[in-house]
Design an enzyme around this catalytic site. Structure first.
Site, PDB file in Angstrom:
ATOM      1  N   SER A 240      -1.157 -13.974 -15.024  1.00 44.88           N
ATOM      2  CA  SER A 240      -2.360 -13.544 -15.192  1.00 44.88           C
ATOM      3  C   SER A 240      -2.858 -12.061 -14.310  1.00 44.88           C
ATOM      4  CB  SER A 240      -3.038 -14.601 -13.737  1.00 44.88           C
ATOM      5  OG  SER A 240      -2.340 -14.301 -12.363  1.00 44.88           O
TER       6      SER A 240
ATOM      7  N   GLU B 139     -17.485 -12.040  -4.024  1.00 44.12           N
ATOM      8  CA  GLU B 139     -16.116 -11.984  -3.523  1.00 44.12           C
ATOM      9  C   GLU B 139     -14.951 -11.342  -4.159  1.00 44.12           C
ATOM     10  OE1 GLU B 139     -17.443 -14.527  -5.129  1.00 44.12           O
ATOM     11  OE2 GLU B 139     -15.066 -15.084  -6.206  1.00 44.12           O
TER      12      GLU B 139
ATOM     13  N   LYS C 150      -8.811 -11.841 -15.208  1.00 42.33           N
ATOM     14  CA  LYS C 150     -10.167 -11.568 -13.934  1.00 42.33           C
ATOM     15  C   LYS C 150     -11.472 -10.840 -15.229  1.00 42.33           C
ATOM     16  CE  LYS C 150      -9.079 -13.316 -10.271  1.00 42.33           C
ATOM     17  NZ  LYS C 150      -9.469 -15.307  -9.920  1.00 42.33           N
TER      18      LYS C 150
END
Lengths: 411, 278
Positions: free
Chosen positions: A383, A116, A94
């Site tokens: 990830s 969010e 991210k």
């Protein structure tokens, strides 16, 4: 396929998917964002700044690691490489996107970021970028997710962000998105909405993809070095789909590279018990884009369920819907229990504790690896790391131990 | 003539401003909806806006979100809200405009047996059913003009007005495009924000409306944030009509059960009417 050059088209569509379905109030801001990004991406100074941040601050390039013992444990036919986004600063992919969007927000003169978050990884990444650039930050998070990802809530607060609980609807990521959009509609003149996945109205699916596609660009170079050729298979988990698009996009033109996206099968593929949008959904419009959607026959959005908060979302990025429509990628679902088992598998064979999200991809790989052609080269998008999920895993571990009296169920 | 256009032309001739109350279809329950429509008409509404509830109303503030959730929890669907409108239609003289989000519109009439996976979904079935129920127009707050062609074409075929929204953040070129696209009237959003009650109407509103008047002669109604008779009267001085939603729904809730809500709605709208006509 021609999408690698052309898509999204000028109006933000990936074939029949994508587009801009938002209140008029934010339309001008979306146009500004599109223009700002079009200029920034061609600006050598911006690109240099972002590259330095990714290298010196976030820890890129991430290793492409050959998982020898995992490969052997899964039958030894496939050579499995892990793209180690879990080693990045803040613990997940991210940060690639959060740094890019924060840099763009500063360039656009915005003083505040909102986001969010589901699992909290995007919230933490945004709070981190905001701290780094001295921007105000507010993160919207479902109350249910705040409970199950408590550690990340504390991290965001330590980073100076305000975490606003969302109590409407399902109290998870879907409603956090609604609330972030509502806040943006009200604060659009000073605030940049830092969307965390390849979802939302144009230009977000493209913008987030552009910031995440560094994953696949690196992996492409690294696998050629390591294996001397392109991989046979890419596999990654899909919630909104940003890490999967990030890995897939650089290979989209390489038709011989098979791509599999793995969604959350939750506790079974009945309505309300899973988050397998591409497997079970049908076209619809949510959060600004047309894509596939889990919905009832009246078009009301269904609630979802997954042990992985980051996959617990009834929509999916429009580019994935397009890949599926064109047959460029396959999408499958894996349930909670298999994902938990896969966490243990990777922890015990490689000493790597993955997040529950990529554990879904690993679980599916574990299922198909014994049937792959001997010598197949596979890249799995790892990830994020599993620290945030230790609490959840502990509960299930205890339950499993209680059942057989000794240790957790073997995989 | 198309009912919305006729209504606004008559109002202009009479130099009156349109009072446009908003209720949520199926709130407090479906049986209340036809009675509410008739009560609002009797209390002085010129046009009635009725919401078709959606699970994710991202342009709405807390009051209308809660109304949507209540309506859905009590079994409201697009089809039964349209049926409720149809049952009042023979006695309605004022035009009714539906407000809902794009997804329920394009899913209308979906047949679960078909397992259709094709992209799209046309608004035509919803519009045809709405027309047959006596509805005159449709407002879709998450459908900007860029994505609005499908709605405009289908609405024209069905004989309904497709109403588009303009906002304080819309630059002049967009205002022109919105004004050209919008039928019946233009819905001007008074604040940068979601629906809901506010203590005061922003002073920049006059400026915003003036910009819109430069590019169009179509009627302009203003909504979002208007809650008191004094605010309504102030806004009406610069527009052709005022849309009042959250404050009305709030008043209905104070009224208690079904009958109380209907009485409260009628009282609230009558007070607004008096303020507009003063």
């Amino acid at each position: 396929m021609t999408h690698h050059r052309l898509l999204p088209d000028r109006t933000g569509h990936f074939g029949p998917f994508g587009g801009t379905f938002v209140p008029e109030t934010v339309m001008a801001a979306l146009a500004d964002l599109e223009h700002a990004w079009a200029r920034a991406r061609r600006d050598p100074a911006f690109r240099h700044r972002l590259r330095s941040l990714l290298e010196e601050y976030a820890g890129r390039p991430t290793p492409l690691y050959f998982a020898r013992r995992l490969s052997a444990a899964l039958g030894g036919r496939a050579r499995i490489y892990l793209k180690r986004e879990d080693l990045l600063h803040t613990g997940a992919h991210k940060i690639n996107n959060a740094l890019g969007q924060a840099l763009l927000a500063v360039r656009m003169g915005k003083s505040r970021l909102i986001a969010e978050t589901g699992a909290g990884q995007h919230g933490v990444a945004t709070a981190t970028a905001a701290a780094l650039f001295g921007l105000a930050c507010e993160v919207f998070m479902g109350e249910e997710d705040m409970r199950r990802q408590e550690l990340n809530v504390v991290r965001m607060r330590l980073l100076g962000a305000r975490v606003t609980p969302v109590r409407s609807g399902t109290k998870t990521l879907k409603d956090a998105c609604n609330e972030a959009i509502r806040n943006w509609v009200t604060t659009v003149r000073t605030t940049h909405y830092c969307i965390g996945s390849v979802v939302g109205p144009h230009p977000y699916p493209q913008l987030v993809r552009d910031f995440q596609s560094v994953i696949g660009q690196e992996a492409r170079r690294q696998i050629r070095q390591a294996a001397g050729r392109l991989p046979d298979l890419l596999i990654a988990c899909v919630g909104g789909g940003s890490n999967a698009i990030g890995l897939f996009h650089a290979f989209a033109r390489d038709r011989r590279v098979r791509m599999i996206g793995v969604e959350a099968g939750g506790t079974g593929l009945r309505p309300g018990h899973h988050a397998a949008t591409l497997v079970k959904g049908r076209p619809g419009v949510l959060h600004g884009a047309k894509s596939l959607l889990l919905q009832d026959r009246f078009g009301q959005v269904l609630s979802t369920k997954s042990i992985a908060a980051g996959l617990d979302y009834p929509g999916v990025g429009p580019e994935h819907a397009y890949y599926q429509l064109r047959g460029r990628a396959e999408y499958v679902a894996v349930g909670d229990r298999q994902a938990l088992a896969a966490c243990e598998l990777l922890a015990r064979t490689e000493g790597i504790l993955p997040a529950l999200e990529p554990a879904h991809a690993l679980a599916y790989l574990a299922r198909i690896a014994p049937r792959l052609k001997r010598g197949s080269v596979v890249i799995l998008g790892l990830s994020g790391r599993g620290d945030k999920d230790v609490h959840t895993m502990a509960q299930h571990l205890t339950r499993a131990q209680g059942r057989d009296g000794t240790a957790a169920r073997r995989v | 003539m198309e009912p919305l256009r006729a209504a606004f032309e008559r109002l202009r001739r009479q130099r009156r401003k349109a009072l446009v109350p908003f209720i949520m279809g199926g709130d407090p329950d479906l049986r209340a909806t036809p009675a509410l429509l008739l009560a609002l008409q009797a209390a002085g509404a010129d046009v009635i806006e009725i919401g078709v509830p959606f699970s994710d109303p991202l342009a709405d503030g807390p009051v209308i979100q809660a109304a949507s959730a209540r309506a859905l929890a009590r079994g409201a669907t697009p089809a039964n809200v349209l049926r409720a409108i149809a049952s009042a239609a023979p006695r309605l003289r004022v035009p009714v405009v539906c407000l809902t989000y794009w997804n329920p519109v394009i899913q209308f009439g979906f047949n679960p047996g078909s397992r259709a996976r094709r992209a799209g979904g046309s608004p035509a079935r919803f519009l045809t059913a709405a027309k047959a129920s006596g509805v005159s127009g449709l407002i879709v707050p998450d459908l900007p003009v860029e994505e609005g062609d499908a709605l405009r074409r289908a609405a024209a075929r069905a004989g309904l007005a497709a109403v588009f929204l303009a906002a304080p953040t819309s630059p002049p070129q967009r205002l022109r495009r919105i004004a050209r696209a919008s039928e019946g009237f233009i819905y001007y959003v008074s604040v940068t924000g979601t629906t809901g009650m506010r203590a005061q109407v922003p002073p920049s509103l006059v400026q915003g409306i003036r910009q819109l008047r430069v590019v169009t002669t179509k009627p302009v109604c203003v909504g979002f944030g208007i809650s008191t008779p004094a605010q309504a009267a102030a806004v009406a001085r610069v527009t052709d009509g005022v849309i009042i939603g959250s404050a009305l729904i709030h008043a209905m809730q104070q009224g208690g059960g079904r009958a109380g809500a209907i009485r409260a709605a009628a009282r609230f709208v009558a007070r607004m009417r008096k303020a507009l006509d003063a």
